[in-house]
Design a protein around this motif. Structure first.
Motif, PDB file in Angstrom:
ATOM      1  N   LYS A 235      55.990  43.651  38.443  1.00 29.50           N
ATOM      2  CA  LYS A 235      56.251  42.729  37.336  1.00 29.50           C
ATOM      3  C   LYS A 235      55.739  43.323  36.030  1.00 29.50           C
ATOM      4  CE  LYS A 235      56.467  38.695  40.116  1.00 29.50           C
ATOM      5  NZ  LYS A 235      55.858  37.645  40.800  1.00 29.50           N
ATOM      6  N   GLY A 236      55.547  44.591  36.023  1.00 25.65           N
ATOM      7  CA  GLY A 236      55.029  45.309  34.879  1.00 25.65           C
ATOM      8  C   GLY A 236      54.379  46.586  35.377  1.00 25.65           C
ATOM      9  N   PRO A 237      53.702  47.278  34.505  1.00 25.95           N
ATOM     10  CA  PRO A 237      53.029  48.507  34.933  1.00 25.95           C
ATOM     11  C   PRO A 237      51.846  48.206  35.843  1.00 25.95           C
ATOM     12  CG  PRO A 237      52.480  48.016  32.669  1.00 25.95           C
ATOM     13  CD  PRO A 237      53.521  47.031  33.074  1.00 25.95           C
TER      14      PRO A 237
ATOM     15  N   VAL B  18      45.063  49.147  37.545  1.00 21.46           N
ATOM     16  CA  VAL B  18      44.077  49.284  38.613  1.00 21.46           C
ATOM     17  C   VAL B  18      43.047  48.157  38.573  1.00 21.46           C
ATOM     18  CG1 VAL B  18      42.448  50.781  37.398  1.00 21.46           C
ATOM     19  CG2 VAL B  18      42.696  50.981  39.864  1.00 21.46           C
ATOM     20  N   GLY B  19      42.836  47.543  37.437  1.00 20.92           N
ATOM     21  CA  GLY B  19      41.872  46.460  37.317  1.00 20.92           C
ATOM     22  C   GLY B  19      42.199  45.282  38.213  1.00 20.92           C
ATOM     23  N   PHE B  20      43.487  44.981  38.391  1.00 18.91           N
ATOM     24  CA  PHE B  20      43.858  43.868  39.256  1.00 18.91           C
ATOM     25  C   PHE B  20      43.607  44.200  40.724  1.00 18.91           C
ATOM     26  CE2 PHE B  20      46.526  42.789  35.497  1.00 18.91           C
ATOM     27  CZ  PHE B  20      45.842  41.626  35.173  1.00 18.91           C
TER      28      PHE B  20
ATOM     29  N   TRP C 107      41.149  42.220  32.024  1.00 18.12           N
ATOM     30  CA  TRP C 107      42.259  43.159  32.261  1.00 18.12           C
ATOM     31  C   TRP C 107      43.449  42.790  31.384  1.00 18.12           C
ATOM     32  CZ3 TRP C 107      39.122  46.231  34.039  1.00 18.12           C
ATOM     33  CH2 TRP C 107      38.382  46.065  35.202  1.00 18.12           C
ATOM     34  N   LEU C 108      43.727  41.491  31.241  1.00 20.26           N
ATOM     35  CA  LEU C 108      44.850  41.075  30.397  1.00 20.26           C
ATOM     36  C   LEU C 108      44.608  41.405  28.926  1.00 20.26           C
ATOM     37  CD1 LEU C 108      45.772  37.655  32.032  1.00 20.26           C
ATOM     38  CD2 LEU C 108      47.166  39.734  31.990  1.00 20.26           C
ATOM     39  N   VAL C 109      43.371  41.218  28.463  1.00 21.11           N
ATOM     40  CA  VAL C 109      43.047  41.559  27.070  1.00 21.11           C
ATOM     41  C   VAL C 109      43.243  43.055  26.843  1.00 21.11           C
ATOM     42  CG1 VAL C 109      41.139  41.750  25.420  1.00 21.11           C
ATOM     43  CG2 VAL C 109      41.510  39.611  26.644  1.00 21.11           C
ATOM     44  N   LEU C 110      42.772  43.863  27.776  1.00 17.26           N
ATOM     45  CA  LEU C 110      42.941  45.313  27.642  1.00 17.26           C
ATOM     46  C   LEU C 110      44.405  45.720  27.721  1.00 17.26           C
ATOM     47  CD1 LEU C 110      39.973  46.585  29.831  1.00 17.26           C
ATOM     48  CD2 LEU C 110      40.188  46.749  27.356  1.00 17.26           C
ATOM     49  N   PHE C 111      45.140  45.099  28.611  1.00 18.51           N
ATOM     50  CA  PHE C 111      46.532  45.477  28.831  1.00 18.51           C
ATOM     51  C   PHE C 111      47.448  44.984  27.729  1.00 18.51           C
ATOM     52  CE2 PHE C 111      50.620  44.011  30.680  1.00 18.51           C
ATOM     53  CZ  PHE C 111      51.221  45.250  30.793  1.00 18.51           C
ATOM     54  N   MET C 112      47.286  43.735  27.313  1.00 19.65           N
ATOM     55  CA  MET C 112      48.227  43.132  26.374  1.00 19.65           C
ATOM     56  C   MET C 112      47.850  43.345  24.916  1.00 19.65           C
ATOM     57  SD  MET C 112      49.092  39.652  28.348  1.00 19.65           S
ATOM     58  CE  MET C 112      50.635  39.375  27.510  1.00 19.65           C
TER      59      MET C 112
END
Length: 184
Positions: free
Chosen positions: A87-89, A92-94, A138-143
């Motif tokens: 559902k995206g890239p 590894v955090g997840f 992880w979302l803050v870093l990713f998005m």
């Protein structure tokens, strides 16, 4: 790498290769499939929030198999789910979050006394540490969004999820206690 016969048997006795029998391999494969299905098809997902019943599979694994099997199943299910249904890239955090969730749910391993307390402890820890803190980071870093944009909806989701997760996990634990001989 060459492993001598005595070294290999020592590794097997110490439990490093904890799943080298057919029964465990089949059980773990089934749990990986259940985890992937619960994550990908049972739940609601949008940009910031994901509401699934993956925690039920982790509670099941943690209750019967402990932390090693829980780690193996959580990481395998996360990787397989990401390969089959991206559902995206890949982040590894997840996968680290899934492993931490497995470790938290392994607190239920053979806790026959005071199930309500242990289910509450694991539910609160999983929601606060993994879902609210780690996954939000992880979302803050990713998005690239600010923490305040992502944090508040996730906090509301966490406050709603804790009682739902507690009640459903407690019901699963009671069912498993009554039918424990079937699942071993």
């Amino acid at each position: 790498i060459c492993i001598h016969k005595k070294g290999l048997s020592l590794l097997l006795k110490r439990g490093i290769f904890f799943m080298l029998n057919t029964r465990n391999l089949v059980r773990y494969a089934l749990m990986i499939v259940i985890q992937v299905l619960l994550t990908q098809f049972v739940g609601i997902t949008n940009t910031f929030l994901r509401i699934t019943f993956t925690f039920l599979g982790m509670a099941w694994v943690g209750y019967f198999n402990g932390w090693r099997a829980g780690l193996f199943i959580a990481v395998s299910a996360d990787l397989i789910g990401m390969i089959l249904y991206p559902k995206g890239p890949y982040i590894v955090g997840f996968t680290i979050s899934a492993a931490c969730s497995a470790l938290i749910y392994s607190l239920l391993y053979q806790k026959n006394k005071d199930t309500k307390k242990w289910v509450l402890v694991t539910t609160v820890l999983d929601n606060l540490i993994v879902n609210l803190l780690m996954n939000t980071a992880w979302l803050v870093l990713f998005m690239g969004q600010s923490m305040s944009v992502i944090f508040w909806p996730r906090l509301i989701k966490t406050l709603i999820a804790i009682p739902v997760m507690y009640i459903s996990t407690l019901a699963l634990m009671e069912f498993m206690k009554k039918n424990q001989s079937r699942f071993k």
